[in-house]
Design a protein around this motif. Structure first.
Motif, PDB file in Angstrom:
ATOM      1  N   PHE A  88       1.869  10.844   3.257  1.00 49.81           N
ATOM      2  CA  PHE A  88       1.736  10.179   4.659  1.00 49.81           C
ATOM      3  C   PHE A  88       2.052   8.819   4.604  1.00 49.81           C
ATOM      4  O   PHE A  88       2.680   8.185   5.381  1.00 49.81           O
ATOM      5  CB  PHE A  88       0.632  10.869   5.542  1.00 49.81           C
ATOM      6  CG  PHE A  88       0.504  10.213   6.828  1.00 49.81           C
ATOM      7  CD1 PHE A  88       1.567  10.093   7.994  1.00 49.81           C
ATOM      8  CD2 PHE A  88      -0.623   9.798   7.038  1.00 49.81           C
ATOM      9  CE1 PHE A  88       1.239   9.866   9.102  1.00 49.81           C
ATOM     10  CE2 PHE A  88      -0.969   9.228   8.597  1.00 49.81           C
ATOM     11  CZ  PHE A  88      -0.063   9.087   9.309  1.00 49.81           C
ATOM     12  N   LEU A  89       1.017   7.983   3.799  1.00 47.57           N
ATOM     13  CA  LEU A  89       1.060   6.621   3.692  1.00 47.57           C
ATOM     14  C   LEU A  89       1.006   6.274   2.361  1.00 47.57           C
ATOM     15  O   LEU A  89       0.540   6.932   1.290  1.00 47.57           O
ATOM     16  CB  LEU A  89      -0.475   6.285   4.494  1.00 47.57           C
ATOM     17  CG  LEU A  89      -0.852   6.159   5.764  1.00 47.57           C
ATOM     18  CD1 LEU A  89      -2.056   5.837   5.812  1.00 47.57           C
ATOM     19  CD2 LEU A  89       0.209   5.690   6.453  1.00 47.57           C
ATOM     20  N   VAL A  90       1.673   5.166   2.029  1.00 47.61           N
ATOM     21  CA  VAL A  90       1.620   4.297   0.851  1.00 47.61           C
ATOM     22  C   VAL A  90       0.840   3.355   0.737  1.00 47.61           C
ATOM     23  O   VAL A  90       0.897   2.387   1.877  1.00 47.61           O
ATOM     24  CB  VAL A  90       2.863   4.060   0.110  1.00 47.61           C
ATOM     25  CG1 VAL A  90       3.021   3.537  -0.937  1.00 47.61           C
ATOM     26  CG2 VAL A  90       4.043   5.299   0.449  1.00 47.61           C
ATOM     27  N   VAL A  91      -0.191   3.026  -0.001  1.00 49.85           N
ATOM     28  CA  VAL A  91      -1.163   1.884  -0.176  1.00 49.85           C
ATOM     29  C   VAL A  91      -1.004   1.168  -1.525  1.00 49.85           C
ATOM     30  O   VAL A  91      -1.023   1.637  -2.431  1.00 49.85           O
ATOM     31  CB  VAL A  91      -2.547   2.480  -0.014  1.00 49.85           C
ATOM     32  CG1 VAL A  91      -3.363   1.124  -0.073  1.00 49.85           C
ATOM     33  CG2 VAL A  91      -2.726   3.339   1.111  1.00 49.85           C
ATOM     34  N   GLY A  92      -0.386  -0.322  -1.398  1.00 48.58           N
ATOM     35  CA  GLY A  92      -0.232  -0.933  -2.536  1.00 48.58           C
ATOM     36  C   GLY A  92       1.275  -1.331  -2.722  1.00 48.58           C
ATOM     37  O   GLY A  92       2.292  -0.587  -2.510  1.00 48.58           O
ATOM     38  N   LEU A  93       1.435  -2.378  -3.455  1.00 46.81           N
ATOM     39  CA  LEU A  93       2.646  -3.096  -3.565  1.00 46.81           C
ATOM     40  C   LEU A  93       3.124  -3.769  -5.058  1.00 46.81           C
ATOM     41  O   LEU A  93       4.253  -3.348  -5.496  1.00 46.81           O
ATOM     42  CB  LEU A  93       3.016  -4.225  -2.472  1.00 46.81           C
ATOM     43  CG  LEU A  93       3.486  -3.643  -1.271  1.00 46.81           C
ATOM     44  CD1 LEU A  93       3.571  -5.153  -0.427  1.00 46.81           C
ATOM     45  CD2 LEU A  93       4.877  -3.079  -1.313  1.00 46.81           C
ATOM     46  N   HIS A  94       2.067  -4.229  -5.480  1.00 43.87           N
ATOM     47  CA  HIS A  94       2.211  -5.034  -6.914  1.00 43.87           C
ATOM     48  C   HIS A  94       1.723  -4.296  -8.230  1.00 43.87           C
ATOM     49  O   HIS A  94       2.489  -3.888  -9.000  1.00 43.87           O
ATOM     50  CB  HIS A  94       2.056  -6.307  -6.764  1.00 43.87           C
ATOM     51  CG  HIS A  94       2.610  -7.079  -5.671  1.00 43.87           C
ATOM     52  ND1 HIS A  94       3.862  -6.998  -5.249  1.00 43.87           N
ATOM     53  CD2 HIS A  94       2.060  -7.943  -4.630  1.00 43.87           C
ATOM     54  CE1 HIS A  94       4.102  -7.716  -4.397  1.00 43.87           C
ATOM     55  NE2 HIS A  94       3.007  -8.161  -3.855  1.00 43.87           N
TER      56      HIS A  94
END
Length: 213
Positions: A88-94
């Motif tokens: 449902f959600l994605v948390v974090g990018l790097h």
């Protein structure tokens, strides 16, 4: 006998309340103002276009996002211990990405961008994201009521509810970190504390949060 039953019920209620409170991380920013006092970061752009444009390009604005397209999810999902349809959600990018399902439970695995691999996180099972992470990752988050006003660290995460400020257009109706006589970093340290690597993001910080008009 009746008094004993009442006492037992009371003790059970207190134990349940204590367990619930223990599941809520004691850090970050707990929203005490009602949701209707928040306006959302997009509303700030009407008068603070420079700051909004700068903020929108930062990690704070993009760190938490809804799953839009399964094909755009980070990582090789053919090797994932998770089901992509559950996200449902994605948390974090790097550095890494965690995933949250529609019941706001943190799914028990993360993807490491630097190592291109999946790591299982069984300790996340049953944790409500709004109660464990929301006070720093969401704006206007009240973990006790499981509500929030905006994904990510929006303008109102640092400046407080802004609807009155938009209506009154007065500096007295909005919080400005550093203007209250306390160090600017006091606001940052509510989330960028010594736990894990959270303090790294503000190490060497000197100056204001964003440019001024």
């Amino acid at each position: 006998m009746r008094n004993c039953m009442l006492l037992s019920c009371l003790l059970l209620c207190l134990a349940a309340a204590s367990a619930h409170a223990a599941s809520i991380r004691n850090e970050g920013v707990v929203a005490t103002a009602p949701p209707e006092t928040y306006a959302g970061s997009k509303a700030c752009a009407q008068c603070h276009e420079t700051q909004y444009e700068q903020w929108s390009k930062t990690l704070k604005a993009r760190f938490v996002r809804y799953r839009r397209d399964l094909a755009a999810l980070p990582g090789d999902w053919g090797k994932s211990p998770l089901r992509a349809d559950d996200v449902f959600l994605v948390v974090g990018l790097h550095r890494k990405a965690a995933f949250v399902d529609t019941d706001w439970r943190v799914l028990p695995a993360e993807y490491r961008f630097d190592k291109h691999r999946w790591n299982r996180k069984p300790g996340w099972g049953g944790r409500d994201y709004r109660q464990r992470c929301g006070m720093c990752h969401l704006t206007g988050c009240n973990p006790y009521e499981k509500r929030y006003t905006e994904l990510g660290v929006g303008c109102e995460a640092c400046h407080g509810p802004g609807r009155e400020h938009i209506q009154e257009e007065s500096a007295e109706t909005i919080a400005t970190p550093g203007r209250d006589g306390k160090p600017v970093l006091d606001t940052c340290r509510r989330c960028h504390n010594g736990r894990n690597n959270h303090a790294d993001a503000i190490r060497g910080f000197a100056g204001t949060y964003h440019e001024t008009d």
